[in-house]
Design a protein around this motif. Sequence first.
Motif, PDB file in Angstrom:
ATOM      1  N   TYR A  72       0.570  -1.133  -0.002  1.00  0.00           N
ATOM      2  CA  TYR A  72      -0.011   0.059  -0.116  1.00  0.00           C
ATOM      3  C   TYR A  72       0.841   1.807  -0.170  1.00  0.00           C
ATOM      4  CZ  TYR A  72      -3.122   3.831   2.396  1.00  0.00           C
ATOM      5  OH  TYR A  72      -3.714   4.289   1.821  1.00  0.00           O
ATOM      6  N   ALA A  73       1.048   2.319  -0.952  1.00  0.00           N
ATOM      7  CA  ALA A  73       1.449   3.283  -1.080  1.00  0.00           C
ATOM      8  C   ALA A  73       1.659   4.479  -0.030  1.00  0.00           C
ATOM      9  CB  ALA A  73       1.359   4.120  -2.692  1.00  0.00           C
ATOM     10  N   GLY A  74       0.665   4.321   0.853  1.00  0.00           N
ATOM     11  CA  GLY A  74       0.058   5.406   1.885  1.00  0.00           C
ATOM     12  C   GLY A  74      -0.229   6.460   0.997  1.00  0.00           C
ATOM     13  N   ASN A  75      -1.171   7.508   1.853  1.00  0.00           N
ATOM     14  CA  ASN A  75      -1.585   9.028   1.724  1.00  0.00           C
ATOM     15  C   ASN A  75      -1.708  10.218   2.831  1.00  0.00           C
ATOM     16  OD1 ASN A  75      -3.309   8.091   2.992  1.00  0.00           O
ATOM     17  ND2 ASN A  75      -4.849   8.395   1.811  1.00  0.00           N
ATOM     18  N   LEU A  76      -2.190  10.997   2.622  1.00  0.00           N
ATOM     19  CA  LEU A  76      -1.851  11.927   3.558  1.00  0.00           C
ATOM     20  C   LEU A  76      -2.241  11.508   4.501  1.00  0.00           C
ATOM     21  CD1 LEU A  76      -2.807  15.321   1.644  1.00  0.00           C
ATOM     22  CD2 LEU A  76       0.386  14.491   2.075  1.00  0.00           C
ATOM     23  N   ALA A  77      -3.046  10.737   4.835  1.00  0.00           N
ATOM     24  CA  ALA A  77      -3.588  10.035   6.040  1.00  0.00           C
ATOM     25  C   ALA A  77      -3.382   8.849   6.644  1.00  0.00           C
ATOM     26  CB  ALA A  77      -5.335  10.227   6.275  1.00  0.00           C
ATOM     27  N   ASN A  78      -2.644   8.112   5.417  1.00  0.00           N
ATOM     28  CA  ASN A  78      -2.242   6.752   6.068  1.00  0.00           C
ATOM     29  C   ASN A  78      -0.149   6.197   5.851  1.00  0.00           C
ATOM     30  OD1 ASN A  78      -4.274   5.760   6.909  1.00  0.00           O
ATOM     31  ND2 ASN A  78      -5.147   6.409   5.495  1.00  0.00           N
ATOM     32  N   ALA A  79       0.100   6.077   6.485  1.00  0.00           N
ATOM     33  CA  ALA A  79       1.750   5.730   6.010  1.00  0.00           C
ATOM     34  C   ALA A  79       1.470   4.631   4.687  1.00  0.00           C
ATOM     35  CB  ALA A  79       2.213   5.059   7.291  1.00  0.00           C
ATOM     36  N   PRO A  80       2.674   4.524   4.077  1.00  0.00           N
ATOM     37  CA  PRO A  80       2.773   3.377   3.432  1.00  0.00           C
ATOM     38  C   PRO A  80       2.555   1.161   4.652  1.00  0.00           C
ATOM     39  CG  PRO A  80       4.403   4.884   2.340  1.00  0.00           C
ATOM     40  CD  PRO A  80       3.926   5.083   3.671  1.00  0.00           C
ATOM     41  N   ALA A  81       1.994   1.180   3.808  1.00  0.00           N
ATOM     42  CA  ALA A  81       3.152  -0.705   4.575  1.00  0.00           C
ATOM     43  C   ALA A  81       2.350  -1.353   3.324  1.00  0.00           C
ATOM     44  CB  ALA A  81       0.865  -1.085   5.739  1.00  0.00           C
ATOM     45  N   THR A  82       2.855  -2.458   3.836  1.00  0.00           N
ATOM     46  CA  THR A  82       2.777  -3.744   3.070  1.00  0.00           C
ATOM     47  C   THR A  82       3.378  -5.179   3.660  1.00  0.00           C
ATOM     48  OG1 THR A  82       5.112  -4.560   1.186  1.00  0.00           O
ATOM     49  CG2 THR A  82       5.592  -4.340   2.839  1.00  0.00           C
ATOM     50  N   GLY A  83       2.746  -5.745   2.365  1.00  0.00           N
ATOM     51  CA  GLY A  83       2.538  -7.449   3.484  1.00  0.00           C
ATOM     52  C   GLY A  83       4.230  -8.440   3.537  1.00  0.00           C
ATOM     53  N   VAL A  84       4.381  -9.286   4.152  1.00  0.00           N
ATOM     54  CA  VAL A  84       5.502  -9.663   4.014  1.00  0.00           C
ATOM     55  C   VAL A  84       5.947 -11.236   3.842  1.00  0.00           C
ATOM     56  CG1 VAL A  84       5.860  -8.348   6.151  1.00  0.00           C
ATOM     57  CG2 VAL A  84       4.515 -10.968   6.591  1.00  0.00           C
ATOM     58  N   CYS A  85       6.176 -11.581   3.118  1.00  0.00           N
ATOM     59  CA  CYS A  85       6.957 -12.775   2.938  1.00  0.00           C
ATOM     60  C   CYS A  85       7.127 -13.439   3.960  1.00  0.00           C
ATOM     61  CB  CYS A  85       8.497 -12.679   2.096  1.00  0.00           C
ATOM     62  SG  CYS A  85       8.793 -13.823   0.752  1.00  0.00           S
ATOM     63  N   GLY A  86       6.156 -14.745   3.263  1.00  0.00           N
ATOM     64  CA  GLY A  86       6.402 -15.975   4.073  1.00  0.00           C
ATOM     65  C   GLY A  86       4.975 -15.587   5.480  1.00  0.00           C
ATOM     66  N   ASP A  87       4.339 -14.751   5.302  1.00  0.00           N
ATOM     67  CA  ASP A  87       3.246 -14.309   5.861  1.00  0.00           C
ATOM     68  C   ASP A  87       1.881 -15.578   4.814  1.00  0.00           C
ATOM     69  OD1 ASP A  87       0.163 -14.306   6.526  1.00  0.00           O
ATOM     70  OD2 ASP A  87       0.371 -12.455   5.858  1.00  0.00           O
ATOM     71  N   SER A  88       1.448 -16.672   6.049  1.00  0.00           N
ATOM     72  CA  SER A  88       0.979 -17.533   4.529  1.00  0.00           C
ATOM     73  C   SER A  88      -0.374 -17.461   4.800  1.00  0.00           C
ATOM     74  CB  SER A  88       0.292 -18.910   6.663  1.00  0.00           C
ATOM     75  OG  SER A  88      -0.399 -18.462   7.244  1.00  0.00           O
ATOM     76  N   ALA A  89      -1.014 -16.142   5.188  1.00  0.00           N
ATOM     77  CA  ALA A  89      -2.405 -15.964   4.725  1.00  0.00           C
ATOM     78  C   ALA A  89      -2.135 -15.401   3.195  1.00  0.00           C
ATOM     79  CB  ALA A  89      -3.016 -14.851   5.943  1.00  0.00           C
ATOM     80  N   GLU A  90      -1.353 -15.020   2.523  1.00  0.00           N
ATOM     81  CA  GLU A  90      -1.079 -14.429   1.737  1.00  0.00           C
ATOM     82  C   GLU A  90      -0.489 -16.114   0.689  1.00  0.00           C
ATOM     83  OE1 GLU A  90       0.796 -11.174   1.260  1.00  0.00           O
ATOM     84  OE2 GLU A  90       0.641 -10.027   3.212  1.00  0.00           O
ATOM     85  N   GLN A  91      -0.084 -16.988   0.844  1.00  0.00           N
ATOM     86  CA  GLN A  91       0.278 -18.275   0.045  1.00  0.00           C
ATOM     87  C   GLN A  91      -1.009 -19.394  -0.107  1.00  0.00           C
ATOM     88  OE1 GLN A  91       2.735 -19.795   2.873  1.00  0.00           O
ATOM     89  NE2 GLN A  91       4.725 -18.332   3.177  1.00  0.00           N
ATOM     90  N   PHE A  92       0.096 -19.592  -1.397  1.00  0.00           N
ATOM     91  CA  PHE A  92      -1.088 -21.151  -2.228  1.00  0.00           C
ATOM     92  C   PHE A  92      -0.270 -21.384  -2.186  1.00  0.00           C
ATOM     93  CE2 PHE A  92      -1.017 -17.926  -5.558  1.00  0.00           C
ATOM     94  CZ  PHE A  92      -0.674 -19.139  -7.205  1.00  0.00           C
TER      95      PHE A  92
END
Length: 847
Positions: free
Chosen positions: A612-632
Amino acid sequence: MYLGAAAAGIVLTAVFGIGQVLAQPSSFVVIDGFIRSQAPVTGQNDWGNSGITYNNAGSCTGVQIHAVGTNGLFDCGSVNPTAGHAPIQPNYVGPSVQASTFIVDPLANQGHGDLGNPCIGATGNPLSPTSDLDPTTYTQSTKNGDALTSYTYGPGGLTPKDDIGNLYAVARNGEIFFGGERVINNGDSHFDFEFLQQKLKANPSVAGSCTGAFQGNRSQGDFLTSVDFPQASGAPPTKSVNEWHCDNETTKKGGPVTQPPVGTMCDPGTSNASDPNWNPHYQDISGSTRAAAVSLASNTADLSTGCGGWVCRDEIPAVYDPHFVSFEEFMEGGINLSELGFTGCVNSFIPHTRSSGSFTAQLKDFAGPINFNTCSVTTTPGGTSHFAGANLSDSATVTGFIGGPGTVSFDLYKFPAGTDPASVTSTSCISTLRVATIAGTTNDHASPATFTTSSTYSSAGPGLYEWVASYFDPNETTATVVSTCGQEPWAVNQATPDVTTSPTPAGTLDLMGLTGPVNDTATVGSTTNPGSNPADATGTGLGKVTFKLYGPFNAVPTSASCLSTKEQASAAQTVSGTNSTSGTSATYATSYGAGQGFTPSQAGWYQWIASYAGNLANAPATGVCGDSAEQFRVVDANIQITPLTATNIVGNNHVLTGHVNVNDGSGNANAPVGTTISFAVTNNGATATPANGSCTTVGTTGSCTFTINSATAGTSTIRASVTISLGGLSISRHTGDNYSTDSADAQKTWIAPNTRLTVYDQISGLTSGATGTVTYTAYKSASDCQSNINGTPEGTATTFTGGVSAQSSSVTIGPDTAWGSTIYWTAQYTGNEGTFTSACVEYAVSG
C-alpha cells in the motif's frame, strides 16, 4: 518593608501594600523592586532574565540585546538603526499569558536619539529628527476622572520628571502585572496606571496628523493605581488605588448606595433619570481592605546591571548607559483582580503622568493607549482522533465580557510533522501557516460563553496543528482578546494501516485445473483510524496498492524467499482504485490489463505481497514474505502407459505398464508405494480381456503392470487413470486427457496367424541412376538373421530412380507356431551398383 499608612496612601521603600497577604497577586511576576529575575524559581518570573551580562546569543540575533539567564518575560530589544528614532521594544518570551505589552514611549527635551518618533495614529514620521517634542502628550488641562472624549493629544514639551520611558505589562489568570521606567529621579513624579473595560482609541484629527482626541467610555469598576514620588530625591514613594463608580457613595440622606454592576457604562457629565444617585467619579479606596489586592514596589538603589534585554533610558549617568537605572526610577506592581472585586475584563491600559501629587492635577505624558485585554479565552480541541484525515474542531470559553457576547473566530495553523510542541511560542502562529479560519457559534447570552467551530476541518496531512481563538466585542473589527498560540497543540500523525490479503483461488490448487490468472484481494485497514478513507482520488499513486507474486518455491516461503528472481512480473499490477470502502478499511483487488495476468505453469508454493503506497492520512504499508495468509500451493501429477502401440498375435498376452509421477510442490517424484492405477479396455473388433482392472505401484518405482489378451483380431484402446491425494487435495489424471504431461491412450493391434504383414522401408545411399531389386527376408531370431538361416525370403523387383525411394514388401507369417512375438528383417539390394545386405532390424509383432 511596610512603614504604615500616609495621608495619601501607603508609604514604601522596597515593597509596599496593605491588608492581608493572601489578597495580593501571585509570584508569577516577583514584585521586588528589581527588573531582572534575582533567584530563578520555576513558575516565578521577572521582567528581564537573571544574570548580570548581555550579549546577542540565544534567541536574539544581530544587534538585539540579550540579557543572559532565565525567567525573564521580555528580551531582544535593540537600538533603532535609524538615527533620531526611539529604541526598538523587546519581544515577549515568557510563558503563555492572556495579554502582554511593552511600550517604548517617545521622550522630549532629551538628546540621545529618542527624538523624532512617529505620532500616535499617524502615518510616516511627521516630526523632524531634530524635534524636541514628545508626540504623546496631553494638550489641554486634562485631569483624572474627566470624560475620555475630552482628552486631546499632540506633540509637546515635557520636563524630564514627567516623561515616561519604558512601560510593560502582562495579564494572566485574573492578575495584572505592570512596570515602568522614568527617566530622572530629581523631581516630583506621579505615575498613574489606568485600566479601562471599554476600548480606548486615539483618533487623529485628520489622516496623518500628529494631533487628535481620544474616543472611549468609562464603566463601573474601572480602576487606577498611582505611584507618587513626592519630592526631589530619596523620599519614599506612596501608592493609591481609585475605582470608578457610577453612583454617589451615599444617598442624599447619608444612606448606603449599592453601585451598579461592574461594566455599567457611565461617563462623567451624563445624567440618568432612573438613578437618583448617578454621579460618575473615581473613588479612592486606598484605605479599604480591597486595596491590598494591589502590590507595588520600587528600586531603592541603582540598578547598575539590572536593566533587561532592552535599552533603558536613564538620564542620571554622566555617560549614557542603556543598561543603567537609577534608584527610584523603576516601579512595578501586581493586581489580584478577584480580590479587588473586579469581575469584568480590562480592554485598555493607559499609563500617564501628573504634574503634582494631587489626583486631579493636570495630566502630562501618556503611553498608548494599549489594547490590553484580560478577558479569558480558553480553548478545548474537539474529538479525540489524532490521525490525518480526522475532522478537527475546537471550542472556546470566553469570560469577563459585559452584556451579550460578541463573536469568536477560530484560526487553525499547521506546522510541519515532527515539530516539537514545546518549540511553538506565542509568536509562532503566522499567516503563512494558517490553513483555516472558521466562525464560532454559541447559545450563551452572558459570560461565560462557550463558542464552537461552526464546521470541522479535515486534516489534509500529518503535522502539528494549533487552534487560536479570537474574541471580538460587539461592533469591533479588531480582536478584544486572542488565545495564545502554543497552548493547544494537536499532533496529527499518519495512521499505520495493516495490509491483509486473500488469494483467489486459495489454499492448494490443482495445476491442471488452472485455466486463468490467479488473483489477490487486499484489505488496507487501521482500527485506530476510524472514518479515514485510505484511498486517494488524485490519481498520483497515493492510496494505491501494488500486487506482486513470487514463486514457484519448492518449500513453504520464508521471509527471505521473495527475491527479484522469483518475481512473476506479469502479476505485479497497480490497482486503479478501491473496490469498496468502509470507515476503517478499503478493499483492493488485482486489476489486470489486456493480455496480462499470470497463470502458474509449474507446481510449487507461491507468495502474494500487497504493498500500500500510503497517502496523506496513512503511512505506507506492505505485506511480508512468509505470511501464510498470502500463500497458495500448486500440486500436479501425470500418468503414462507403455507401450503406446504394438501388434500382437491373437492369443498372445500383452503386458502394459502404467507409471505415475507426483509433485506436492516440492518437486517431481514417483508416486508413493501402493498407488492404484486403473485400466479400462475398449475393443474395436478385438475381444481383449479383462475389460477393466488395476494394479498398485511397486516400491518407489511409481509403476505397475496390467496384462490383457484377445481371442480375435482387431484393435483395443487401453486407458490408464489414477486418483491421488496431494497436499490434502484429491486430483485425478488419465491417459488421453490432452494434458501435456499425460500420455495418450495405448492402441493395440491383434492379428491372426498367416496374416500378411506389409513392411515399409527406405533405401538410401544409391546414386541417381541406380536400378535393381531389393529382397526382404524375415527371420525367427536374431541369430538366424545374422547367420542367414531359416529365413523366408520375400521380395519385389524394384527399379530405382534417383537413388533413394521408399519401397515396400510383404511377408506372410505362416502357421508355424515357432514364430514368436518378434521377427527380424534384412534387406538385400542387387542391381547395377552392386550387391549389399543391410544389418538385421528387429520388429516387434506384439508388445
